[in-house]
Every structure is written in C-alpha cells, then in structure tokens.
Design an enzyme around this catalytic site. Structure first.
Site, PDB file in Angstrom:
ATOM      1  N   CYS A   8      15.220  11.208  36.692  1.00 47.00           N
ATOM      2  CA  CYS A   8      15.060  12.566  36.150  1.00 47.00           C
ATOM      3  C   CYS A   8      14.643  12.430  34.694  1.00 47.00           C
ATOM      4  CB  CYS A   8      16.345  13.383  36.325  1.00 47.00           C
ATOM      5  SG  CYS A   8      17.784  12.707  35.464  1.00 47.00           S
ATOM      6  N   ASN A  11      18.554  11.329  32.635  1.00 43.78           N
ATOM      7  CA  ASN A  11      19.477  10.428  33.347  1.00 43.78           C
ATOM      8  C   ASN A  11      20.951  10.739  33.028  1.00 43.78           C
ATOM      9  OD1 ASN A  11      20.151   6.825  33.565  1.00 43.78           O
ATOM     10  ND2 ASN A  11      20.140   8.327  35.193  1.00 43.78           N
ATOM     11  N   CYS A  13      22.143  14.176  34.243  1.00 43.63           N
ATOM     12  CA  CYS A  13      22.544  15.244  35.175  1.00 43.63           C
ATOM     13  C   CYS A  13      22.099  14.938  36.611  1.00 43.63           C
ATOM     14  CB  CYS A  13      21.987  16.600  34.747  1.00 43.63           C
ATOM     15  SG  CYS A  13      22.522  17.141  33.106  1.00 43.63           S
ATOM     16  N   ARG A  14      20.816  15.099  36.885  1.00 44.53           N
ATOM     17  CA  ARG A  14      20.355  15.031  38.283  1.00 44.53           C
ATOM     18  C   ARG A  14      20.323  13.630  38.859  1.00 44.53           C
ATOM     19  NH1 ARG A  14      14.977  18.133  36.953  1.00 44.53           N
ATOM     20  NH2 ARG A  14      15.420  16.971  35.036  1.00 44.53           N
ATOM     21  N   SER A  15      19.699  12.679  38.148  1.00 46.37           N
ATOM     22  CA  SER A  15      19.562  11.348  38.777  1.00 46.37           C
ATOM     23  C   SER A  15      20.882  10.580  38.890  1.00 46.37           C
ATOM     24  CB  SER A  15      18.472  10.512  38.102  1.00 46.37           C
ATOM     25  OG  SER A  15      18.754  10.249  36.757  1.00 46.37           O
ATOM     26  N   ASP A 124      16.193  21.513  36.755  1.00 50.82           N
ATOM     27  CA  ASP A 124      16.924  20.972  35.612  1.00 50.82           C
ATOM     28  C   ASP A 124      18.077  21.914  35.273  1.00 50.82           C
ATOM     29  OD1 ASP A 124      17.806  20.175  33.145  1.00 50.82           O
ATOM     30  OD2 ASP A 124      15.819  20.072  32.226  1.00 50.82           O
TER      31      ASP A 124
HETATM   32  P1  4NP Z   1      18.552  15.540  33.632  1.00 46.42           P
HETATM   33  O1  4NP Z   1      18.891  16.823  32.731  1.00 46.42           O
HETATM   34  O2  4NP Z   1      17.088  15.250  33.450  1.00 46.42           O
HETATM   35  O3  4NP Z   1      18.891  16.002  35.003  1.00 46.42           O
HETATM   36  O4  4NP Z   1      19.456  14.423  33.137  1.00 46.42           O
HETATM   37  C1  4NP Z   1      18.550  16.951  31.391  1.00 46.42           C
HETATM   38  C2  4NP Z   1      19.306  16.329  30.422  1.00 46.42           C
HETATM   39  C3  4NP Z   1      18.984  16.507  29.097  1.00 46.42           C
HETATM   40  C4  4NP Z   1      17.902  17.285  28.744  1.00 46.42           C
HETATM   41  C5  4NP Z   1      17.131  17.888  29.713  1.00 46.42           C
HETATM   42  C6  4NP Z   1      17.466  17.712  31.042  1.00 46.42           C
HETATM   43  N1  4NP Z   1      17.583  17.481  27.371  1.00 46.42           N
HETATM   44  O5  4NP Z   1      16.628  18.251  27.080  1.00 46.42           O
HETATM   45  O6  4NP Z   1      18.233  16.892  26.487  1.00 46.42           O
END
Ligand code: 4NP
Length: 158
Positions: A8, A11, A13-15, A124
């Site tokens: 993602c 790294n 939340c989703r992945s 996201d």
């Molecule tokens: P992820 O979520 O890609 O699922 O880990 C996010 C984590 C942080 C951010 C965006 C999405 N950010 O903008 O910091």
C-alpha cells in the site's frame, strides 16, 4: 516456497492488515511451510513504524495480531524475490509498475479482484473514521480467501 508481498502507500494500514490476515489463513490451512508473506509501502514516510493503532485495534477484534509488524518501503529486489506483488489500489499499482523491470511485471497485480467483487481498490482509511478500518478488514478477509484459493490451485498445494 510461494512468496507473497502486499503493498500500500504507507505500510501502516492496509498492507500490514493483509499481511497478517493472509498469514493467518495460510496457517489455518496448514500451509505455513509453503509460504513467505511480507508487506511494504510505496512511500517512505512511515518506515520502521508499527501499524496504525486503528488498524491494530480493528484487526485484534477479529483475532489478528499486527503488533510485531514494522513498516518498510518497497525495494528493487522485491520484484525479483517475490512471486505475487499485490497492490491495494490503482495508485499503488501504478507506482509499482513504474519501478518494476519488464521481466517481473507479470507478478504485479491488484489484490482486491481476488475477492471476486466489482471493487478494485481497498480504500485508503488513513484520513477517515473507524468504519473505514472495519471496511478494510472486510475487503482484506474476502480477497485473502480468494487469493489463497487461487495460489493453492495454481501451485497444486492441496
Ligand atoms: P496505508 O495508509 O497506505 O494503508 O498504510 C496510509 C498511511 C499513511 C498515509 C496515507 C495512507 N499518509 O498520508 O501518511
């Protein structure tokens, strides 16, 4: 050994959620010896951080422990090392494809279509509310089942 990498943006939340859920499902089918599972982010902002507290909480409620995971960024060697490189959304798929050598492009795909539904992106959840994190878990559980079934078939693991 089948090597699966979930990707993602951050790294956190989703992945990492997909990492833990897929690993749990692999273990449940007694296939732990046949798989190596990992996750990474296309961005560098959260390197070495544990998963987001909201992801950890939602996952824990469903029996998955994310606490030992730490964020890392995708590296050039991931494209040669892993067999399945699965992006959480179209934006991350695009980033992966841009940094992937042509001979490894066949490994890079979207994760959610393995769930069999019409949606292609795991949204996201970072800037949204708790329900977004719960929705991520729903989608990840569904797509993990589909992905594992598909790999078992492709690799004749059962
Ligand atoms: P992820 O979520 O890609 O699922 O880990 C996010 C984590 C942080 C951010 C965006 C999405 N950010 O903008 O910091």
């Amino acid at each position: 050994m089948v090597k699966v990498l979930f990707v993602c943006l951050g790294n956190i939340c989703r992945s990492p959620t997909a990492h833990a859920v897929f690993e749990y499902k692999v273990a449940k089918q007694n296939l732990g010896h046949s798989f190596e599972v990992d996750s990474a982010g296309t961005a560098a902002h959260h390197i070495n951080q544990p998963p987001d507290k909201r992801s950890q909480r939602e996952a824990k409620q469903r029996g998955y422990d994310l606490s030992r995971l730490r964020a890392r960024q995708v590296t050039a060697s991931d494209f040669s090392d892993f067999d399945y490189i699965l992006a959480m959304d179209a934006e991350n798929l695009g980033s992966l494809r841009k940094s992937c050598l042509p001979q490894y492009l066949h490994k890079v795909a979207l994760f959610l279509p393995y769930g069999g539904g019409a949606e292609v992106d795991v949204p996201d959840p970072y800037y949204g509310g708790e329900e977004g994190f719960s929705h991520v878990l729903d989608l990840v559980e569904l797509a993990s089942d589909g992905l594992l079934d598909e790999i078992i078939k492709q690799r004749r693991l059962q």
